[in-house]
Design an enzyme around this catalytic site. Structure first.
Site, PDB file in Angstrom:
ATOM      1  N   PRO A  27     -45.781  71.923 -59.950  1.00  0.00           N
ATOM      2  CA  PRO A  27     -44.384  71.515 -59.849  1.00  0.00           C
ATOM      3  C   PRO A  27     -44.253  70.071 -59.399  1.00  0.00           C
ATOM      4  O   PRO A  27     -44.951  69.641 -58.479  1.00  0.00           O
ATOM      5  CB  PRO A  27     -43.799  72.477 -58.808  1.00  0.00           C
ATOM      6  CG  PRO A  27     -44.955  73.133 -58.150  1.00  0.00           C
ATOM      7  CD  PRO A  27     -46.141  72.987 -59.013  1.00  0.00           C
ATOM      8  N   MET A  28     -43.366  69.321 -60.059  1.00  0.00           N
ATOM      9  CA  MET A  28     -43.083  67.932 -59.692  1.00  0.00           C
ATOM     10  C   MET A  28     -41.581  67.716 -59.753  1.00  0.00           C
ATOM     11  O   MET A  28     -40.952  67.986 -60.779  1.00  0.00           O
ATOM     12  CB  MET A  28     -43.807  66.960 -60.623  1.00  0.00           C
ATOM     13  CG  MET A  28     -45.321  66.945 -60.469  1.00  0.00           C
ATOM     14  SD  MET A  28     -46.127  65.819 -61.630  1.00  0.00           S
ATOM     15  CE  MET A  28     -46.119  66.838 -63.129  1.00  0.00           C
ATOM     16  N   ALA A  29     -41.011  67.250 -58.649  1.00  0.00           N
ATOM     17  CA  ALA A  29     -39.568  67.040 -58.569  1.00  0.00           C
ATOM     18  C   ALA A  29     -39.124  66.044 -59.628  1.00  0.00           C
ATOM     19  O   ALA A  29     -39.706  64.974 -59.790  1.00  0.00           O
ATOM     20  CB  ALA A  29     -39.189  66.530 -57.182  1.00  0.00           C
ATOM     21  N   CYS A 162     -46.048  69.027 -49.693  1.00  0.00           N
ATOM     22  CA  CYS A 162     -45.274  67.811 -49.952  1.00  0.00           C
ATOM     23  C   CYS A 162     -45.514  66.777 -48.845  1.00  0.00           C
ATOM     24  O   CYS A 162     -45.292  67.063 -47.660  1.00  0.00           O
ATOM     25  CB  CYS A 162     -43.793  68.144 -50.040  1.00  0.00           C
ATOM     26  SG  CYS A 162     -42.762  66.693 -50.344  1.00  0.00           S
ATOM     27  N   LYS A 210     -49.387  76.723 -51.760  1.00  0.00           N
ATOM     28  CA  LYS A 210     -50.005  75.417 -51.984  1.00  0.00           C
ATOM     29  C   LYS A 210     -50.024  74.640 -50.675  1.00  0.00           C
ATOM     30  O   LYS A 210     -48.998  74.504 -50.007  1.00  0.00           O
ATOM     31  CB  LYS A 210     -49.264  74.618 -53.052  1.00  0.00           C
ATOM     32  CG  LYS A 210     -49.953  73.282 -53.363  1.00  0.00           C
ATOM     33  CD  LYS A 210     -49.316  72.548 -54.524  1.00  0.00           C
ATOM     34  CE  LYS A 210     -50.099  71.275 -54.839  1.00  0.00           C
ATOM     35  NZ  LYS A 210     -49.502  70.511 -55.973  1.00  0.00           N
ATOM     36  N   GLY A 272     -55.933  67.687 -57.646  1.00  0.00           N
ATOM     37  CA  GLY A 272     -56.238  66.326 -57.227  1.00  0.00           C
ATOM     38  C   GLY A 272     -57.238  65.645 -58.133  1.00  0.00           C
ATOM     39  O   GLY A 272     -58.371  66.110 -58.281  1.00  0.00           O
ATOM     40  N   ASP A 273     -56.792  64.556 -58.781  1.00  0.00           N
ATOM     41  CA  ASP A 273     -57.659  63.706 -59.611  1.00  0.00           C
ATOM     42  C   ASP A 273     -58.132  64.380 -60.894  1.00  0.00           C
ATOM     43  O   ASP A 273     -59.251  64.133 -61.354  1.00  0.00           O
ATOM     44  CB  ASP A 273     -58.866  63.202 -58.811  1.00  0.00           C
ATOM     45  CG  ASP A 273     -58.470  62.248 -57.693  1.00  0.00           C
ATOM     46  OD1 ASP A 273     -57.295  61.851 -57.649  1.00  0.00           O
ATOM     47  OD2 ASP A 273     -59.339  61.909 -56.873  1.00  0.00           O
TER      48      ASP A 273
END
Length: 438
Positions: A27-29, A162, A210, A272-273
């Site tokens: 999820p990304m705002a 977050c 998460k 991540g990455d």
């Protein structure tokens, strides 16, 4: 390009859900709305082997130069030795999970109009996955119950990762797991609410969590949080392998993903990455994790899911798309945004950031980029894109890390937050502020 497959015959199970490819759009705002989730999912499904690929995958999802045959949209090969798999709606995720933007529990319970729009599922979604944020266990439980009773989700993910200062300085996000009692209360409340509402609805709704490694190198929270989440009934855990003060700077510490994988019995997803399919397979191999979560790596590159899915199942990774192919994706994405929002001007404003991500690395002049950043209609977008040199191949400069990495930042926390691993009464009294304005 072909990479050694890590595919296994059996799917990864997250509660009742079956992930035939263990990949998740994180999820990304302001990013993972319905049109973008749909685009990523369809791209991902185009990379599936014939026996797993749902019927009706549009041809454009697989079109990418010489590698298109690796993700062919045609009907399954009749000569295949693999039995044809028929996906069960709301259970099977052939190309992984595609999660909504983070939703604030209080806004949902108060039936905020914008929040209700965010949780409205795409009718075409295979599995409905939603991420929930909050700091009040009772409100979080009520929000989870509401989502289950209204049949809005098949899976709830809880956000404790977050790093945004306006969230952490009030005790939310990545700062919250430091307070062990609050973390346990929140996870336990949502798991119980999903169990109870799910039993009434005749469905099982898995809850996942998460987290990050911790606040900084001296204040690690992942171990206690992961063990607590597992004990409280979480179905899986995702670790963004950075601390809060790292934000997105430096390298992700994949060794921490491996450590949690060794520690837990529930599935562990690494985050991540991951910016290429090769990164996803490398993470699986190096950490032993069960699945991959991709966030910034998908910005302007929804085809990363086609590539990861194809690589995971032993297929050929298509070459990157030409600018002409990218432009086609941009226009399709924009058209879906207009339909979804019902407001062309608003939709095109939302698209502007995506356009910048899509065009990264291509030879597009400053005046052209500026003109594209000001478009307000689909026709204007079409005309501006048609002016570009569409014969460009996918450039090397478009590969690699995405998003603003920046540098490490001093953690923004409530005064005295690190003095105690449990909430004081004064902290509890102020905690509701973490939900205001977010």
């Amino acid at each position: 390009m072909q990479i050694a497959s890590t595919s296994a015959a059996a799917p990864l199970r997250v509660g009742p859900l079956r992930l035939w490819t263990p990949v998740v759009l994180a999820p990304m705002a302001g990013v993972t709305d319905v049109p973008f989730r749909r685009l990523c999912r369809i791209m991902g499904e185009s990379g599936l082997p014939d026996h797993l690929r749902p019927t009706g995958i549009p041809s454009w999802a697989a079109e990418s130069g010489q590698g298109a045959t690796a993700s062919s949209p045609n009907a399954p090969d009749e000569g295949s030795n693999e039995p044809r798999h028929v996906a069960i709606p709301r259970v099977d995720a052939p190309a992984g999970l595609y999660v909504t933007e983070m939703v604030t529990s209080r806004a949902l319970v108060e039936e905020n109009e914008r929040t209700l729009e965010m949780v409205r599922p795409d009718p075409a979604e295979r599995v409905r996955s939603l991420q929930l944020y909050g700091v009040n266990p009772a409100v979080m439980a009520k929000a989870a119950t509401m989502l289950v009773e209204r049949d809005l989700t098949d899976h709830i993910d809880l956000n404790f990762g977050c790093p945004v200062p306006k969230v952490t300085k009030k005790g939310g996000g990545a700062a919250l797991p430091w307070k062990r009692d609050l973390f346990s209360d929140l996870v336990g409340a949502v798991v119980r609410a999903c169990d109870e509402a799910g039993e009434r609805a005749g469905r099982e709704i898995p809850v996942t969590v998460k987290i990050r490694i911790g606040i900084d190198s001296e204040h690690e929270t992942a171990t206690d949080a992961a063990l607590a989440a597992q004990k409280l009934g979480a179905a899986a855990l995702t670790l963004h392998a950075r601390t809060q003060n790292q934000h997105y700077a430096g390298q992700a510490h994949w060794d921490e993903i491996a450590r949690l994988k060794d520690l837990l019995d529930i599935p562990v997803f690494g985050n991540g990455d991951v910016f290429e399919a090769a990164d996803a397979l490398a993470m699986l191999e190096r950490t032993g994790c069960d699945g991959i979560s991709v966030g910034r790596g998908a910005q302007g590159r929804p085809w990363i899911f086609r590539d990861i899915v194809a690589a995971y199942h032993g297929g050929t990774i298509p070459p990157g798309p030409s600018l002409a192919e990218v432009v086609s994706v941009i226009e399709r994405h924009a058209a879906w945004c207009v339909v979804e929002q019902g407001d062309e001007g608003r939709a095109l404003r939302e698209m502007r950031k995506h356009i910048g991500w899509y065009l990264r690395g291509f030879a597009v002049g400053g005046p052209q980029r500026h003109a594209l950043s000001m478009v307000s209609t689909l026709q204007e977008l079409h005309e501006r894109l048609a002016d570009l040199d569409l014969d460009q191949a996918f450039p090397l400069a478009a590969r690699g890390p995405r998003g603003r990495a920046g540098g490490e930042k001093t953690p923004h926390l409530p005064d005295g937050w690190l003095d105690h691993p449990y909430l004081t009464q004064s902290e509890r009294d102020r905690l509701h502020l973490a939900e205001i304005g977010y």
